[in-house]
Motif scaffolding. Sequence first.
Motif, PDB file in Angstrom:
ATOM      1  N   LYS A  24      26.318  36.183  21.110  1.00 46.18           N
ATOM      2  CA  LYS A  24      25.206  36.843  22.668  1.00 46.18           C
ATOM      3  C   LYS A  24      26.011  37.538  23.703  1.00 46.18           C
ATOM      4  O   LYS A  24      26.278  38.090  24.721  1.00 46.18           O
ATOM      5  N   THR A  25      26.842  35.527  23.759  1.00 46.28           N
ATOM      6  CA  THR A  25      27.293  35.578  25.056  1.00 46.28           C
ATOM      7  C   THR A  25      28.567  36.611  25.555  1.00 46.28           C
ATOM      8  O   THR A  25      29.072  37.262  26.273  1.00 46.28           O
ATOM      9  N   THR A  26      29.429  36.653  24.032  1.00 45.29           N
ATOM     10  CA  THR A  26      30.847  37.879  24.539  1.00 45.29           C
ATOM     11  C   THR A  26      30.823  38.971  24.266  1.00 45.29           C
ATOM     12  O   THR A  26      30.333  40.238  25.608  1.00 45.29           O
ATOM     13  N   ILE A  49      29.352  32.663  32.438  1.00 45.63           N
ATOM     14  CA  ILE A  49      28.255  32.887  31.310  1.00 45.63           C
ATOM     15  C   ILE A  49      27.333  31.257  30.507  1.00 45.63           C
ATOM     16  O   ILE A  49      26.542  30.454  30.394  1.00 45.63           O
ATOM     17  N   ASP A  50      28.268  31.165  30.019  1.00 46.10           N
ATOM     18  CA  ASP A  50      28.943  29.718  28.659  1.00 46.10           C
ATOM     19  C   ASP A  50      28.050  28.590  30.126  1.00 46.10           C
ATOM     20  O   ASP A  50      27.220  27.571  29.117  1.00 46.10           O
ATOM     21  N   ARG A  51      28.333  28.035  31.051  1.00 49.49           N
ATOM     22  CA  ARG A  51      27.952  27.077  32.444  1.00 49.49           C
ATOM     23  C   ARG A  51      26.736  27.602  32.855  1.00 49.49           C
ATOM     24  O   ARG A  51      26.795  26.913  33.860  1.00 49.49           O
ATOM     25  N   THR A  79      19.155  37.815  30.174  1.00 49.39           N
ATOM     26  CA  THR A  79      19.411  37.053  29.979  1.00 49.39           C
ATOM     27  C   THR A  79      19.949  36.175  29.401  1.00 49.39           C
ATOM     28  O   THR A  79      19.988  36.654  28.062  1.00 49.39           O
ATOM     29  N   ASP A  80      20.759  35.493  28.917  1.00 47.76           N
ATOM     30  CA  ASP A  80      21.797  34.711  27.930  1.00 47.76           C
ATOM     31  C   ASP A  80      21.297  33.770  27.995  1.00 47.76           C
ATOM     32  O   ASP A  80      21.505  32.111  28.523  1.00 47.76           O
ATOM     33  N   CYS A  81      21.074  32.339  26.910  1.00 51.04           N
ATOM     34  CA  CYS A  81      20.875  31.456  26.694  1.00 51.04           C
ATOM     35  C   CYS A  81      21.796  30.560  25.965  1.00 51.04           C
ATOM     36  O   CYS A  81      22.575  31.286  25.397  1.00 51.04           O
ATOM     37  N   PRO A  82      22.309  28.807  26.572  1.00 48.17           N
ATOM     38  CA  PRO A  82      23.716  28.714  25.748  1.00 48.17           C
ATOM     39  C   PRO A  82      23.148  28.245  24.121  1.00 48.17           C
ATOM     40  O   PRO A  82      24.270  28.505  23.429  1.00 48.17           O
ATOM     41  N   GLY A  83      22.367  27.498  23.840  1.00 47.20           N
ATOM     42  CA  GLY A  83      21.735  26.761  23.187  1.00 47.20           C
ATOM     43  C   GLY A  83      20.325  27.806  22.449  1.00 47.20           C
ATOM     44  O   GLY A  83      19.572  28.050  23.156  1.00 47.20           O
TER      45      GLY A  83
HETATM   46 MG    MG Z   1      25.933  31.599  23.699  1.00 44.43          MG
END
Ligand code: MG
Length: 394
Positions: A24-26, A49-51, A79-83
């Motif tokens: 997702k983040t990539t 993004i990951d931070r 929106t992108d969420c890390p977890g």
């Molecule tokens: Mg991610």
Amino acid sequence: FSTNGKEEKPTCNVGTIGHVDHGKTTLTAAITKVLHKDGLSTPITYDQIDRAPEEKLRGITINTAHVSYSSSLRHYAHTDCPGHADYVKNMISGTSQMDGAILVVAASDGQMPQTREHLLLAKQVGVGKVVVFINKSDLVEDDVLELVELEVRELLEDFGFDGINTPFVNGSALLALQGDQGVYGEKSILKLVKALDEYISIPTRDLKSPFLLPIDNYFSVPGRGSVVTGTLKQGIIRKGEEAELLGFDRRIKTVVTDLQVFKKSVPRVEAGQNLGALLRGVRLEVLSRGMTLCALDSQKYGNRFEAALYLLSRGEGGRSRPVTSQYIQQLYSNTWNVTCRVDLPEGVDMLMPGDHGTVLVTLQERMVMAPNQPFTVRENNVTVATGIITKVSP
Ligand code: MG
Ligand code: GDP
């Protein structure tokens, strides 16, 4: 960004969902990088993004990265969420309401538990459409891609999405991020953005449904009567129209004898506008903030709702003990609060702090609540749960 210098492009809210590590983040980083070539985005790196910054909301902390980019037709707020927990909280608290979601499925894994959980939540909170990005296509043979697509189309049907017409894009977020020009590289990103443009619709102001005015305030005009104010949520309200006031178990029929916008009398008001409505024969004592003025007989008026509920963990200031059925507390939504009872579905004994699940909410008094309306539950003014209405009068 505007095409002709005059007209602003409309904004569409999207976001990535899917199982952890499926890319997702990539993918988020790749979209911003590929669109940057055409001046439609500022490249944002994977690490940025990951931070994702913390958002504090009603006692809960959600990490969400907000990224923006454009196609030739629209602006996208993404929106992108890390977890996984951040996705759950983001959707249940109604923080970033998505018009559509990008479901990322790694071809090397196929659908996984969080793929299903995110799809279920998306459906519950009113995300009508998804576009599927089958990621990591560089790792598998093409016949595997076909199998994964079949499997995900079935899954979409199971969760109430359109499994037949949902667009699928095979690609590799990693290759695209590395500048690969092939079909699974940059081309797959362009194809994805085109699919968003074509398949995800931007909600427009609802002028067709019966009118609905959540009441923010009320006062009396000597010699004329009671006035209620608020922002019209849906429909069109007309002077002289019959209406009813609902909320706190009351049901009061009335007629809208005058309408005002910016202190001027007007014959009609459309959704989105702030207005004052003069009501015939309504005493001030029967009014409260949180009541709703509705078109006559247009609303289901009840006190039972189905909801998705997230119970704050102890670290988030929530309870230390689980919730079981017949849990009685105060429910807060918009401008009002009412005592509620929360019951768990059959077969579920308890909900642990940090868990989420479907619950039945019974309010002590009838209120107008709509699907997707967010609320919180508080114990002694401390938020212990956040939720979103998924069904009225189940
Ligand atoms: Mg991610
Ligand atoms: P997220 O948890 O869904 O946000 O997944 P990430 O974007 O953090 O990706 C998880 C891992 O998969 C990272 O090591 C990525 O480099 C890798 N990855 C992402 N996309 C691809 C891809 O298309 N191909 C390959 N081979 N690896 C990928």
